[in-house]
Design a protein around this motif. Structure first.
Motif, PDB file in Angstrom:
ATOM      1  N   VAL A   1       0.839  -1.202   0.000  1.00 13.74           N
ATOM      2  CA  VAL A   1       0.000   0.000   0.000  1.00 13.74           C
ATOM      3  C   VAL A   1       0.873   1.250   0.000  1.00 13.74           C
ATOM      4  O   VAL A   1       0.612   2.210  -0.748  1.00 13.74           O
ATOM      5  CB  VAL A   1      -0.944   0.007   1.224  1.00 13.74           C
ATOM      6  CG1 VAL A   1      -1.691   1.336   1.314  1.00 13.74           C
ATOM      7  CG2 VAL A   1      -1.941  -1.143   1.138  1.00 13.74           C
ATOM      8  N   ILE A   2       1.940   1.253   0.811  1.00 13.54           N
ATOM      9  CA  ILE A   2       2.850   2.404   0.872  1.00 13.54           C
ATOM     10  C   ILE A   2       3.523   2.616  -0.483  1.00 13.54           C
ATOM     11  O   ILE A   2       3.668   3.750  -0.956  1.00 13.54           O
ATOM     12  CB  ILE A   2       3.912   2.196   1.972  1.00 13.54           C
ATOM     13  CG1 ILE A   2       3.248   2.240   3.353  1.00 13.54           C
ATOM     14  CG2 ILE A   2       5.011   3.253   1.875  1.00 13.54           C
ATOM     15  CD1 ILE A   2       4.187   1.925   4.493  1.00 13.54           C
ATOM     16  N   LEU A   3       3.926   1.516  -1.138  1.00 13.43           N
ATOM     17  CA  LEU A   3       4.563   1.611  -2.448  1.00 13.43           C
ATOM     18  C   LEU A   3       3.612   2.219  -3.475  1.00 13.43           C
ATOM     19  O   LEU A   3       4.002   3.082  -4.270  1.00 13.43           O
ATOM     20  CB  LEU A   3       5.006   0.224  -2.909  1.00 13.43           C
ATOM     21  CG  LEU A   3       5.625   0.138  -4.317  1.00 13.43           C
ATOM     22  CD1 LEU A   3       6.881   0.999  -4.397  1.00 13.43           C
ATOM     23  CD2 LEU A   3       5.923  -1.305  -4.690  1.00 13.43           C
ATOM     24  N   VAL A   4       2.350   1.801  -3.446  1.00 14.19           N
ATOM     25  CA  VAL A   4       1.355   2.311  -4.382  1.00 14.19           C
ATOM     26  C   VAL A   4       1.091   3.796  -4.119  1.00 14.19           C
ATOM     27  O   VAL A   4       0.933   4.582  -5.064  1.00 14.19           O
ATOM     28  CB  VAL A   4       0.053   1.500  -4.280  1.00 14.19           C
ATOM     29  CG1 VAL A   4      -1.090   2.218  -4.977  1.00 14.19           C
ATOM     30  CG2 VAL A   4       0.245   0.123  -4.896  1.00 14.19           C
ATOM     31  N   VAL A   5       1.033   4.183  -2.858  1.00  9.37           N
ATOM     32  CA  VAL A   5       0.854   5.596  -2.516  1.00  9.37           C
ATOM     33  C   VAL A   5       1.999   6.419  -3.108  1.00  9.37           C
ATOM     34  O   VAL A   5       1.786   7.485  -3.698  1.00  9.37           O
ATOM     35  CB  VAL A   5       0.785   5.790  -0.988  1.00  9.37           C
ATOM     36  CG1 VAL A   5       0.865   7.276  -0.641  1.00  9.37           C
ATOM     37  CG2 VAL A   5      -0.490   5.192  -0.430  1.00  9.37           C
ATOM     38  N   PHE A   6       3.217   5.921  -2.970  1.00  7.37           N
ATOM     39  CA  PHE A   6       4.391   6.622  -3.496  1.00  7.37           C
ATOM     40  C   PHE A   6       4.301   6.769  -5.013  1.00  7.37           C
ATOM     41  O   PHE A   6       4.580   7.838  -5.566  1.00  7.37           O
ATOM     42  CB  PHE A   6       5.663   5.864  -3.118  1.00  7.37           C
ATOM     43  CG  PHE A   6       6.916   6.452  -3.705  1.00  7.37           C
ATOM     44  CD1 PHE A   6       7.449   7.634  -3.206  1.00  7.37           C
ATOM     45  CD2 PHE A   6       7.557   5.832  -4.767  1.00  7.37           C
ATOM     46  CE1 PHE A   6       8.604   8.186  -3.748  1.00  7.37           C
ATOM     47  CE2 PHE A   6       8.713   6.369  -5.323  1.00  7.37           C
ATOM     48  CZ  PHE A   6       9.238   7.554  -4.803  1.00  7.37           C
TER      49      PHE A   6
END
Length: 206
Positions: free
Chosen positions: A33-38
């Motif tokens: 999820v953090i990677l997608v947000v980035f």
């Protein structure tokens, strides 16, 4: 997004041999999820490129699996399936179908990024619906033809990878597992991108 991230974690743990029920599985879900947000922070062009690459890779592997297995499909496994679980089975299938086709609704949230949404949006909706429906029906039939209903139910968290292993061995499990990884990552990405665009469109309305 949490549901798709959990699916990503399931396949990631299966491929790496980690325990998905431990904190490691939860950490993997949070990480994707953090990677997608980035990626989404970088802008819509980067999101589109990442999404296209993810979908293309997944489709290539999945279509190769379907094409190879269709030539060796054992049809009687479908006809000897269990009767199911009555109303519980129907409700479970309905819930699964809702999740499966949820992405069609997300397509509408990208209308703001289309040059001619009145023309492009209906085409995108109908094409995505038809393509997804065909792939899911064929892939589901192939899985049942390959491993049967009981094995599919027993491995429902990673059934595609199990079917891939039955066809191609360890290499098949890894390839199909990677396909499932990119598919779930794509689902997280498209959901984030769609919600982001929906928020922007709402903010612009007086």
């Amino acid at each position: 997004m949490a549901l798709y991230a959990a699916g990503f974690s399931e396949y990631a743990c299966q491929l790496t041999g980690l325990n998905n029920s431990s904190w490691i599985g939860k950490a993997i879900s949070i990480a994707i999820v953090i990677l997608v947000v980035f990626i989404n922070v970088l802008g819509s062009k980067q999101v589109a490129r990442a999404q296209t690459a993810i979908i293309a890779l997944g489709l290539i592997i999945l279509i190769a699996f379907i094409g190879f297995r269709l030539a060796q499909a054992y049809v009687p496994l479908i006809t000897t399936a269990d009767k199911g679980n009555g109303i519980i089975g129907i409700l479970s299938a309905a819930g699964l179908l809702y999740v499966t086709y949820e992405g069609v609704g997300v397509v509408t949230n990208t209308a703001g990024n289309m040059k001619n949404p009145k023309k492009q949006l209906p085409i995108a909706l109908f094409l995505s619906l038809i393509i997804v429906m065909l792939i899911y029906i064929i892939a589901s039939a192939i899985v049942i033809m390959t491993i049967g209903v009981k094995v599919a139910v027993a491995n429902q968290g990673h059934v595609l990878a199990t079917a891939g292993e039955a066809v191609f061995g360890k290499v098949g499990m890894i390839l199909i597992g990677l396909t499932a990884l990119v598919a779930t990552a794509s689902a997280v990405n498209s959901t984030m991108f769609g919600d982001e665009n929906l928020g922007i469109r709402i903010a612009k309305v007086d």
